[in-house]
Design a protein around this motif. Structure first.
Motif, PDB file in Angstrom:
ATOM      1  N   LEU A  37       0.831  -1.204   0.000  1.00 59.41           N
ATOM      2  CA  LEU A  37       0.000   0.000   0.000  1.00 59.41           C
ATOM      3  C   LEU A  37       0.869   1.259   0.000  1.00 59.41           C
ATOM      4  CD1 LEU A  37      -2.870  -0.967   2.463  1.00 59.41           C
ATOM      5  CD2 LEU A  37      -3.012  -0.694  -0.019  1.00 59.41           C
ATOM      6  N   GLY A  38       1.967   1.212   0.733  1.00 59.51           N
ATOM      7  CA  GLY A  38       2.891   2.343   0.744  1.00 59.51           C
ATOM      8  C   GLY A  38       3.526   2.570  -0.609  1.00 59.51           C
ATOM      9  N   LYS A  39       3.912   1.492  -1.266  1.00 63.47           N
ATOM     10  CA  LYS A  39       4.513   1.616  -2.598  1.00 63.47           C
ATOM     11  C   LYS A  39       3.494   2.142  -3.615  1.00 63.47           C
ATOM     12  CE  LYS A  39       7.932  -2.053  -2.019  1.00 63.47           C
ATOM     13  NZ  LYS A  39       9.110  -1.311  -1.821  1.00 63.47           N
ATOM     14  N   TYR A  40       2.253   1.666  -3.500  1.00 68.58           N
ATOM     15  CA  TYR A  40       1.214   2.130  -4.416  1.00 68.58           C
ATOM     16  C   TYR A  40       0.906   3.611  -4.171  1.00 68.58           C
ATOM     17  CZ  TYR A  40      -3.024   2.176  -7.222  1.00 68.58           C
ATOM     18  OH  TYR A  40      -3.969   2.470  -8.165  1.00 68.58           O
ATOM     19  N   ALA A  41       0.841   4.004  -2.907  1.00 68.95           N
ATOM     20  CA  ALA A  41       0.611   5.404  -2.577  1.00 68.95           C
ATOM     21  C   ALA A  41       1.753   6.276  -3.094  1.00 68.95           C
ATOM     22  CB  ALA A  41       0.444   5.573  -1.077  1.00 68.95           C
ATOM     23  N   GLU A  42       2.971   5.782  -2.989  1.00 70.09           N
ATOM     24  CA  GLU A  42       4.129   6.513  -3.504  1.00 70.09           C
ATOM     25  C   GLU A  42       4.023   6.686  -5.020  1.00 70.09           C
ATOM     26  OE1 GLU A  42       8.989   6.074  -3.606  1.00 70.09           O
ATOM     27  OE2 GLU A  42       7.824   4.797  -2.275  1.00 70.09           O
ATOM     28  N   LEU A  43       3.599   5.641  -5.708  1.00 71.20           N
ATOM     29  CA  LEU A  43       3.406   5.709  -7.156  1.00 71.20           C
ATOM     30  C   LEU A  43       2.339   6.739  -7.517  1.00 71.20           C
ATOM     31  CD1 LEU A  43       3.920   4.486 -10.023  1.00 71.20           C
ATOM     32  CD2 LEU A  43       2.102   2.862  -9.487  1.00 71.20           C
ATOM     33  N   LEU A  44       1.212   6.702  -6.800  1.00 68.60           N
ATOM     34  CA  LEU A  44       0.143   7.673  -7.054  1.00 68.60           C
ATOM     35  C   LEU A  44       0.622   9.099  -6.794  1.00 68.60           C
ATOM     36  CD1 LEU A  44      -2.903   5.837  -5.449  1.00 68.60           C
ATOM     37  CD2 LEU A  44      -2.532   6.281  -7.888  1.00 68.60           C
ATOM     38  N   ALA A  45       1.339   9.294  -5.703  1.00 70.12           N
ATOM     39  CA  ALA A  45       1.838  10.628  -5.366  1.00 70.12           C
ATOM     40  C   ALA A  45       2.819  11.130  -6.421  1.00 70.12           C
ATOM     41  CB  ALA A  45       2.503  10.606  -3.991  1.00 70.12           C
ATOM     42  N   SER A  46       3.643  10.249  -6.953  1.00 73.36           N
ATOM     43  CA  SER A  46       4.607  10.666  -7.978  1.00 73.36           C
ATOM     44  C   SER A  46       3.917  11.076  -9.270  1.00 73.36           C
ATOM     45  CB  SER A  46       5.617   9.548  -8.256  1.00 73.36           C
ATOM     46  OG  SER A  46       5.013   8.483  -8.960  1.00 73.36           O
ATOM     47  N   LEU A  57      -3.188   5.347   2.177  1.00 73.46           N
ATOM     48  CA  LEU A  57      -2.353   5.345   3.374  1.00 73.46           C
ATOM     49  C   LEU A  57      -3.175   5.450   4.653  1.00 73.46           C
ATOM     50  CD1 LEU A  57       0.619   7.639   2.354  1.00 73.46           C
ATOM     51  CD2 LEU A  57       0.612   5.168   2.629  1.00 73.46           C
ATOM     52  N   SER A  58      -4.454   5.773   4.543  1.00 76.80           N
ATOM     53  CA  SER A  58      -5.249   6.023   5.745  1.00 76.80           C
ATOM     54  C   SER A  58      -5.243   4.840   6.704  1.00 76.80           C
ATOM     55  CB  SER A  58      -6.678   6.414   5.381  1.00 76.80           C
ATOM     56  OG  SER A  58      -7.339   5.345   4.731  1.00 76.80           O
ATOM     57  N   GLY A  59      -5.341   3.626   6.180  1.00 75.84           N
ATOM     58  CA  GLY A  59      -5.296   2.456   7.051  1.00 75.84           C
ATOM     59  C   GLY A  59      -3.919   2.229   7.631  1.00 75.84           C
ATOM     60  N   ALA A  60      -2.904   2.446   6.830  1.00 80.00           N
ATOM     61  CA  ALA A  60      -1.533   2.210   7.271  1.00 80.00           C
ATOM     62  C   ALA A  60      -1.097   3.228   8.310  1.00 80.00           C
ATOM     63  CB  ALA A  60      -0.584   2.239   6.079  1.00 80.00           C
ATOM     64  N   THR A  61      -1.606   4.444   8.241  1.00 79.45           N
ATOM     65  CA  THR A  61      -1.171   5.471   9.190  1.00 79.45           C
ATOM     66  C   THR A  61      -1.729   5.235  10.578  1.00 79.45           C
ATOM     67  OG1 THR A  61      -2.965   6.923   8.470  1.00 79.45           O
ATOM     68  CG2 THR A  61      -0.800   7.271   7.463  1.00 79.45           C
ATOM     69  N   GLN A  62      -2.702   4.347  10.710  1.00 78.02           N
ATOM     70  CA  GLN A  62      -3.184   4.015  12.040  1.00 78.02           C
ATOM     71  C   GLN A  62      -2.143   3.199  12.797  1.00 78.02           C
ATOM     72  OE1 GLN A  62      -6.823   1.963  11.378  1.00 78.02           O
ATOM     73  NE2 GLN A  62      -7.872   3.752  10.585  1.00 78.02           N
ATOM     74  N   VAL A  63      -1.275   2.558  12.075  1.00 75.86           N
ATOM     75  CA  VAL A  63      -0.274   1.688  12.674  1.00 75.86           C
ATOM     76  C   VAL A  63       1.118   2.305  12.575  1.00 75.86           C
ATOM     77  CG1 VAL A  63       0.694  -0.631  12.664  1.00 75.86           C
ATOM     78  CG2 VAL A  63      -1.678  -0.287  12.031  1.00 75.86           C
ATOM     79  N   LEU A  64       1.373   2.990  11.498  1.00 76.80           N
ATOM     80  CA  LEU A  64       2.696   3.555  11.235  1.00 76.80           C
ATOM     81  C   LEU A  64       2.658   5.075  11.196  1.00 76.80           C
ATOM     82  CD1 LEU A  64       3.663   1.272   8.241  1.00 76.80           C
ATOM     83  CD2 LEU A  64       4.397   1.015  10.589  1.00 76.80           C
ATOM     84  N   THR A  65       3.782   5.686  11.476  1.00 76.16           N
ATOM     85  CA  THR A  65       3.904   7.116  11.281  1.00 76.16           C
ATOM     86  C   THR A  65       4.300   7.370   9.839  1.00 76.16           C
ATOM     87  OG1 THR A  65       6.234   7.177  11.846  1.00 76.16           O
ATOM     88  CG2 THR A  65       4.665   7.424  13.667  1.00 76.16           C
ATOM     89  N   CYS A  66       4.117   8.575   9.366  1.00 74.07           N
ATOM     90  CA  CYS A  66       4.462   8.906   7.973  1.00 74.07           C
ATOM     91  C   CYS A  66       5.941   8.660   7.705  1.00 74.07           C
ATOM     92  CB  CYS A  66       4.096  10.354   7.666  1.00 74.07           C
ATOM     93  SG  CYS A  66       2.322  10.594   7.505  1.00 74.07           S
ATOM     94  N   SER A  67       6.805   8.940   8.669  1.00 71.86           N
ATOM     95  CA  SER A  67       8.234   8.726   8.443  1.00 71.86           C
ATOM     96  C   SER A  67       8.547   7.244   8.247  1.00 71.86           C
ATOM     97  CB  SER A  67       9.054   9.287   9.601  1.00 71.86           C
ATOM     98  OG  SER A  67       8.713   8.641  10.803  1.00 71.86           O
ATOM     99  N   GLN A  68       7.795   6.369   8.887  1.00 75.24           N
ATOM    100  CA  GLN A  68       8.011   4.941   8.690  1.00 75.24           C
ATOM    101  C   GLN A  68       7.501   4.488   7.336  1.00 75.24           C
ATOM    102  OE1 GLN A  68       5.874   3.913  12.296  1.00 75.24           O
ATOM    103  NE2 GLN A  68       7.682   2.846  13.050  1.00 75.24           N
ATOM    104  N   ILE A  69       6.396   5.078   6.864  1.00 75.60           N
ATOM    105  CA  ILE A  69       5.824   4.690   5.585  1.00 75.60           C
ATOM    106  C   ILE A  69       6.741   5.087   4.449  1.00 75.60           C
ATOM    107  CG2 ILE A  69       3.918   5.127   3.995  1.00 75.60           C
ATOM    108  CD1 ILE A  69       2.141   5.405   6.510  1.00 75.60           C
ATOM    109  N   PHE A  70       7.296   6.299   4.511  1.00 72.82           N
ATOM    110  CA  PHE A  70       8.100   6.802   3.402  1.00 72.82           C
ATOM    111  C   PHE A  70       9.598   6.591   3.616  1.00 72.82           C
ATOM    112  CE2 PHE A  70       4.153   9.266   2.921  1.00 72.82           C
ATOM    113  CZ  PHE A  70       3.850   8.866   1.642  1.00 72.82           C
ATOM    114  N   ALA A  71       9.963   5.762   4.568  1.00 65.28           N
ATOM    115  CA  ALA A  71      11.384   5.495   4.843  1.00 65.28           C
ATOM    116  C   ALA A  71      12.000   4.687   3.726  1.00 65.28           C
ATOM    117  CB  ALA A  71      11.538   4.773   6.158  1.00 65.28           C
TER     118      ALA A  71
END
Length: 71
Positions: A37-46, A57-71
């Protein structure tokens, strides 16, 4: 294209689970699903689709911080 189809199917299954069991499906930090999901969100953002990227990312941010997602 296959990646987009995979993500769409996963999201449909996630919603089906939530409707069937009446509870949110919590994504586990470090899981392959959160990674995809993070990779797909990164692709969409690019591609300039920031609003759509944030919805994935909404589901993933409940568990991870943004810095962890985009690390």
């Amino acid at each position: 294209m296959w990646f987009q189809e995979l993500i769409e199917k996963v999201m449909i299954l996630k919603k089906a689970y939530e409707q069937l069991y009446g509870q949110e499906y919590i994504l586990q930090a470090g899981s392959a699903l959160v990674d995809k999901l993070g990779k797909y969100a990164e692709l969409l953002a690019s591609e300039g689709n920031l609003k759509t990227a944030l919805t994935y990312l909404s589901g993933a941010t409940q568990v991870l911080t943004c810095s962890q997602i985009f690390a």
